[in-house]
Design a protein around this motif. Structure first.
Motif, mmCIF file in Angstrom:
data_model
loop_
_atom_site.group_PDB
_atom_site.id
_atom_site.type_symbol
_atom_site.label_atom_id
_atom_site.label_comp_id
_atom_site.label_asym_id
_atom_site.label_seq_id
_atom_site.Cartn_x
_atom_site.Cartn_y
_atom_site.Cartn_z
ATOM 1 N N PRO A 106 -67.093 -52.927 -2.857
ATOM 2 C CA PRO A 106 -65.754 -52.457 -2.488
ATOM 3 C C PRO A 106 -64.592 -53.302 -2.999
ATOM 4 O O PRO A 106 -63.470 -52.808 -3.101
ATOM 5 C CB PRO A 106 -65.788 -52.462 -0.961
ATOM 6 N N ARG A 107 -64.826 -54.569 -3.327
ATOM 7 C CA ARG A 107 -63.700 -55.455 -3.654
ATOM 8 C C ARG A 107 -62.962 -55.023 -4.925
ATOM 9 O O ARG A 107 -61.725 -54.909 -4.927
ATOM 10 C CB ARG A 107 -64.207 -56.892 -3.795
ATOM 11 N N VAL A 165 -69.757 -58.158 1.973
ATOM 12 C CA VAL A 165 -69.660 -57.580 3.310
ATOM 13 C C VAL A 165 -70.962 -57.813 4.073
ATOM 14 O O VAL A 165 -72.040 -57.561 3.580
ATOM 15 C CB VAL A 165 -69.366 -56.061 3.208
ATOM 16 N N GLN A 169 -63.566 -59.622 7.987
ATOM 17 C CA GLN A 169 -63.465 -58.500 7.058
ATOM 18 C C GLN A 169 -63.160 -57.191 7.767
ATOM 19 O O GLN A 169 -62.473 -56.328 7.222
ATOM 20 C CB GLN A 169 -64.752 -58.384 6.244
ATOM 21 N N ILE A 202 -61.776 -59.718 1.525
ATOM 22 C CA ILE A 202 -62.854 -58.771 1.186
ATOM 23 C C ILE A 202 -63.681 -59.335 0.038
ATOM 24 O O ILE A 202 -63.217 -59.416 -1.096
ATOM 25 C CB ILE A 202 -62.280 -57.397 0.795
ATOM 26 N N ALA A 231 -66.415 -50.590 3.103
ATOM 27 C CA ALA A 231 -66.480 -51.955 3.624
ATOM 28 C C ALA A 231 -66.522 -51.953 5.151
ATOM 29 O O ALA A 231 -67.298 -52.693 5.767
ATOM 30 C CB ALA A 231 -65.276 -52.762 3.123
#
Length: 479
Positions: free
Chosen positions: A353-354, A475, A289, A472, A404
């Motif tokens: 964050p995705r 995380v 990631q 992603i 991330a």
């Protein structure tokens, strides 16, 4: 142009999610006001303004100094080149000698270089001063984020301050073209550099008085690796920028391309070995990631800074606008960056964050694709709307991407992760501007130029979207 940027399409790095401080420590943490935040934002804001204000001055510089198109690209990319090449050095120096000391040194270099830019008598002199500006920015950028994280120890207070920080720097990026247009219209293009001198001196005085020193974390300076990085980026820049002028099969361009590839291979080989010769802690690459998020940053900055460079010249050369008109016309396109930043922070806090990255990159790719039909006769409101919506999508994705990266890094690797992310983003900006320069140099018809430029940008955003979809998800920290 540079950039963390760093965030033109994302302001300053979004608030990193870091492990909670021990409860007793948080309970007794002293309350901090806004002055430390304002102090550290001064340098970042100046660096961001110099990314965007210079774009609206390109035509004025071209006329004043009689510079060719390739020199205009160097004026933008010279700053980005040293900024990107020296960011990791800046992070390492901050660890070794203290973040405050390196912040002050970087700010002093930046102010001195701004004075030299304002006094430049020809294109090469201006490029040389821009190179020095990039070194200064590379020193104080990573240190400013580390100092901010250190000063505001309570996680909740830090999150609020980083949100204000992000919005403030994004605002600087948004108003940069307008500020540049007003300054150039009233005082000429040199004023966009000279304005940094009094502001920078105030920033130096405030930082010395108000910013506490951070503990040092001495580590070996791997100068060979840094030199390889500088050689790689310099050779790549030369090949991309001078390729159209020298010819892509000319010995200088082929030699530069071979040198860039050789330096890149040697650098990757040293990094794979790890140990004291490595630029980055191996822990950061324990999860794919981190590498994916950095790749996303590279691709997004490619599109954002390439677009800003391209559209600035389009407005001035294809539509005949002056610097002030260009600044005014860019303003609504850039305002969406500020709005997207603010919304992204809330969305990322709730959903991770995705989702913001998927949604933002999809929108950016779509609207960039729609702009491939742009012509000089297209009504202003129509292409301004398309660019504004593309910028909004990307500005939603960038803070989530930064979050991330910082989640993966944690406190332990915050300096290295911030420097790495900013370096990759600046390399993306460097290549994006250079590629737009290649398109402008190789094609004379604006209709075809627009189709190639916006098609390329859309494809780049789609590449970033693939990385998000593939890598992603949840995380995990490298700690």
């Amino acid at each position: 142009m540079s950039a963390q940027c760093p965030n033109l399409a994302g302001g300053a790095p979004a608030a990193p999610v870091v492990p909670a401080a021990p409860a007793a420590h948080v309970a007794h943490a002293p309350r901090k006001g806004l002055l430390p935040l304002i102090t550290l934002a001064i340098g970042f804001v100046m660096a961001m303004l110099d990314v965007t204000v210079v774009n609206v001055g390109l035509s004025s510089i071209e006329q004043s100094l009689s510079t060719p198109l390739s020199m205009l690209v160097w004026i933008i990319d010279g700053y980005t080149l040293t900024f990107a090449a020296m960011l990791l050095v800046g992070g390492a120096l901050a660890d070794r000698f203290g973040a405050k000391n390196i912040y002050l040194l970087g700010l002093l270099l930046f102010v001195s270089a701004s004075l030299l830019c304002g006094a430049a008598v020809n294109g090469p002199t201006l490029v040389a001063a821009r190179l020095l500006q990039g070194v200064g920015a590379a020193f104080f950028m990573p240190s400013s984020l580390s100092l901010l994280t250190h000063i505001y120890e309570d996680d909740r207070v830090r999150a609020r301050m980083l949100g204000i920080w992000s919005a403030t720097v994004s605002c600087a990026a948004v108003i940069g073209p307008l500020v540049g247009g007003v300054l150039i219209h009233a005082f000429g293009w040199r004023s966009v550099f000279l304005i940094n001198v009094p502001i920078g001196l105030i920033g130096l005085f405030m930082a010395r008085k108000m910013i506490p020193a951070m503990p040092k974390h001495p580590r070996e300076l791997t100068m060979l690796s840094h030199v390889l990085g500088v050689i790689m980026l310099s050779a790549l820049s030369f090949a991309l920028i001078q390729g159209p002028a020298y010819g892509w099969t000319s010995p200088p361009i082929i030699g530069a391309a071979v040198l860039a590839a050789a330096a890149a291979c040697m650098l990757v080989r040293r990094e794979r070995r790890g140990g004291p010769a490595a630029l980055l802690p191996r822990d950061l690459f324990a999860t794919p990631q981190f590498a994916a998020a950095n790749g996303i940053g590279f691709l997004i900055n490619f599109g954002v800074y390439g677009l800003l460079f391209y559209i600035s010249l389009f407005l001035q050369q294809a539509r005949g606008d002056d610097a002030l008109q260009t600044g005014l016309e860019l303003l609504p396109m850039m305002v969406m960056i500020f709005i997207g930043n603010l919304w992204s922070g809330r969305l990322t806090a709730r959903r991770g964050p995705r989702l913001p990255m998927l949604a933002g990159l999809s929108g950016g790719a779509l609207f960039a694709a729609l702009l491939t039909g742009l012509t000089p006769q297209t009504p202003y409101w129509l292409f301004a709307l398309g660019i504004a919506l593309a910028n909004f999508g990307i500005s939603v994705a960038i803070p989530a991407m930064t979050t991330a990266v910082m989640q993966v890094a944690g406190r332990k690797h915050a300096n290295s992760a911030a420097a790495t992310l900013n370096a990759n983003r600046q390399i993306g900006a460097l290549v994006g501007v250079a590629v737009m320069g290649v398109i402008l140099h190789s094609v004379t018809e604006w209709d075809l130029r627009n189709m190639l430029a916006f098609g390329f940008i859309s494809a780049v955003y789609l590449g970033a979207l693939f990385l998000v979809a593939r890598y992603i998800d949840v995380v995990r920290s490298a700690q």
